[in-house]
Design a protein around this motif. Structure first.
Motif, PDB file in Angstrom:
ATOM      1  N   LEU A 235       0.853  -1.188   0.000  1.00  0.00           N
ATOM      2  CA  LEU A 235       0.000   0.000   0.000  1.00  0.00           C
ATOM      3  C   LEU A 235       0.885   1.234   0.000  1.00  0.00           C
ATOM      4  O   LEU A 235       1.711   1.419   0.900  1.00  0.00           O
TER       5      LEU A 235
ATOM      6  N   VAL B 208       1.283   5.209   0.404  1.00  0.00           N
ATOM      7  CA  VAL B 208       0.605   6.361   1.014  1.00  0.00           C
ATOM      8  C   VAL B 208       1.539   7.563   0.970  1.00  0.00           C
ATOM      9  O   VAL B 208       2.768   7.415   0.951  1.00  0.00           O
TER      10      VAL B 208
ATOM     11  N   HIS C  32       0.614  11.442   5.115  1.00  0.00           N
ATOM     12  CA  HIS C  32      -0.614  10.743   5.501  1.00  0.00           C
ATOM     13  C   HIS C  32      -0.498  10.182   6.924  1.00  0.00           C
ATOM     14  O   HIS C  32       0.591   9.732   7.333  1.00  0.00           O
TER      15      HIS C  32
ATOM     16  N   SER D 240       1.317   6.929   7.464  1.00  0.00           N
ATOM     17  CA  SER D 240       2.724   6.795   7.082  1.00  0.00           C
ATOM     18  C   SER D 240       3.635   6.420   8.243  1.00  0.00           C
ATOM     19  O   SER D 240       4.767   5.987   8.019  1.00  0.00           O
TER      20      SER D 240
ATOM     21  N   GLU E 222     -10.798   5.512   3.674  1.00  0.00           N
ATOM     22  CA  GLU E 222      -9.722   6.137   2.907  1.00  0.00           C
ATOM     23  C   GLU E 222     -10.128   6.433   1.463  1.00  0.00           C
ATOM     24  O   GLU E 222     -11.025   5.799   0.905  1.00  0.00           O
TER      25      GLU E 222
ATOM     26  N   ILE F 116      -0.456  10.015  -5.651  1.00  0.00           N
ATOM     27  CA  ILE F 116      -0.165   9.681  -4.248  1.00  0.00           C
ATOM     28  C   ILE F 116       0.776  10.727  -3.658  1.00  0.00           C
ATOM     29  O   ILE F 116       0.557  11.234  -2.547  1.00  0.00           O
TER      30      ILE F 116
ATOM     31  N   ILE G 206      -4.494   7.068  -1.570  1.00  0.00           N
ATOM     32  CA  ILE G 206      -3.584   5.936  -1.388  1.00  0.00           C
ATOM     33  C   ILE G 206      -3.837   4.922  -2.493  1.00  0.00           C
ATOM     34  O   ILE G 206      -4.896   4.940  -3.132  1.00  0.00           O
TER      35      ILE G 206
END
Length: 291
Positions: free
Chosen positions: A156, A158, A162, A165, A178, A220, A226
Motif C-alpha cells: 500500500l 501512502v 498521511h 505513514s 480512505e 499519491i 492511497i
C-alpha cells in the motif's frame, strides 16, 4: 469456405449493418448478403439474428468471430514474416504483455543486445483474440502452457504526510474511510485488487482512476489518496516521497506467468527468448531482495 468469405463475415460482424459493411468492402449489398448466407449454409448455423433491415451477431456468430479474428491475424503475421524473410530479417517475435510494461524497454534492450536481428511485435492493450509467441500475464491463458515467472507482494503506497505513514503494516479492512487511487477497470492489477476488496466486504472510495502507473504515483505524492503498489514490477514507482506499507490481511500477492500456445515447438530464437525471460525475471526478484 474461403478467405474472402471470412473477411466479409469479419467486416459485417464489425458493423452489424449490411450497408456499412458493403461500403467498406466496396461490393454491392446483395452480393454481401449472398456471401453471408452461403457461409451460414456451409456452417449449417445462423451467425446473425435478423430483425427487419437490422442484423445482430448472435452467440454462434460471436464464437465464430473469435476464431476468424485469430485465423486472419495469424495469416497476416505469416505474410509479414515472409516479407521479413525476403528482406533478410527472419526472426520476428509477437509478445503479448498485460503486466510489467514498465520493464519492457530494459527487457527488450538487453535481449536485442544479444540477438540484434530479432524483431518484435508488441501487443499490450486488446480485447480481441490474437496470435502470439509469448504472453506475460497475471493469470494463465486458456489453451496455453505456462510457467511462473515470479510472485510479488502488493503493498500500500501512502503519501509521507498521511496519518498512516508512521505505520509499517495495515489491514485492508481498516481502510474503508480512505480515498483510493486505482488503475482503470480492465487492468490486471485492478482485477486483482477488486478480488481483495471482495474479502473485506466494502466498496473502496475510488476518487481517481488512471491507466498509467506513473500517474498513480504522482497522485499519491500530491497527497490525493492511497493506492496499491506491486513490489517488483512497479519498482520504478517505489520511491520517495511515498511510504510503502505491508498489508497484513488479507494476503496481498499476485503471480506473474509466461504463457505460450500449447503443443508449440520452439524455434531457436523462441527458445532463446524463453530462457532470457526466465533469467531476466529471476534478476528482478534478486534485485528486489537487495542481492
Amino acid at each position: 469456405m474461403d478467405l474472402l468469405q471470412l473477411r466479409y463475415f469479419q467486416v459485417t460482424a464489425k458493423h452489424e449493418n449490411i450497408t456499412h459493411a458493403a461500403n467498406e468492402l466496396l461490393i454491392s449489398q446483395p452480393a454481401l448478403s449472398k456471401m453471408i448466407r452461403k457461409l451460414e449454409t456451409e456452417l449449417d448455423i445462423k451467425l446473425f439474428d435478423r430483425k427487419g433491415k437490422n442484423i445482430f451477431l448472435n452467440t454462434a456468430g460471436e464464437k465464430f468471430l473469435k476464431w476468424v479474428n485469430l485465423s486472419l491475424y495469424a495469416l497476416e503475421q505469416g505474410v509479414s514474416e515472409m516479407k521479413d524473410i525476403k528482406n533478410g530479417q527472419m526472426d520476428t517475435i509477437t509478445l503479448y504483455v498485460t503486466v510489467g510494461s514498465m520493464l519492457l524497454p530494459k527487457l527488450l534492450q538487453q535481449f536485442r543486445t544479444k540477438f540484434p536481428k530479432t524483431r518484435f511485435n508488441l501487443t499490450q492493450h486488446t480485447n480481441k483474440s490474437i496470435s502470439y509467441n509469448f504472453a506475460i500475464t497475471s493469470e494463465p491463458l486458456e489453451g496455453n502452457e505456462h510457467i511462473v515467472l515470479l510472485e510479488e507482494e502488493i503493498l500500500l503506497g501512502v503519501p509521507i504526510s498521511h496519518p498512516l505513514s508512521h505505520l509499517d503494516s495495515v489491514s485492508l479492512k481498516d481502510l474503508e474511510k480512505e480515498k483510493f487511487i486505482s488503475l482503470t477497470s480492465g487492468k490486471p492489477l485492478r482485477h486483482t485488487t477488486n478480488k481483495l476488496f471482495e474479502q473485506v466486504h466494502y466498496e473502496p472510495d475510488i476518487i481517481f482512476e488512471s491507466d498509467d502507473p506513473a500517474t498513480v504515483r504522482g497522485l499519491i505524492q500530491e497527497g490525493l489518496g492511497i493506492s496499491f503498489i506491486p513490489s517488483i514490477l512497479w519498482k520504478n514507482v517505489r520511491q520517495d516521497p511515498l511510504k510503502l506499507l505491508h498489508i497484513s490481511e488479507p494476503e496481498c500477492k499476485r503471480t506473474i506467468y509466461l504463457c505460450y500456445p500449447s503443443g508449440h515447438s520452439f524455434t531457436n530464437v523462441e527458445k532463446s527468448l524463453f530462457d532470457f525471460l526466465v533469467g531476466f525475471f529471476e534478476e528482478q526478484i534478486s534485485e528486489s531482495q537487495g542481492h
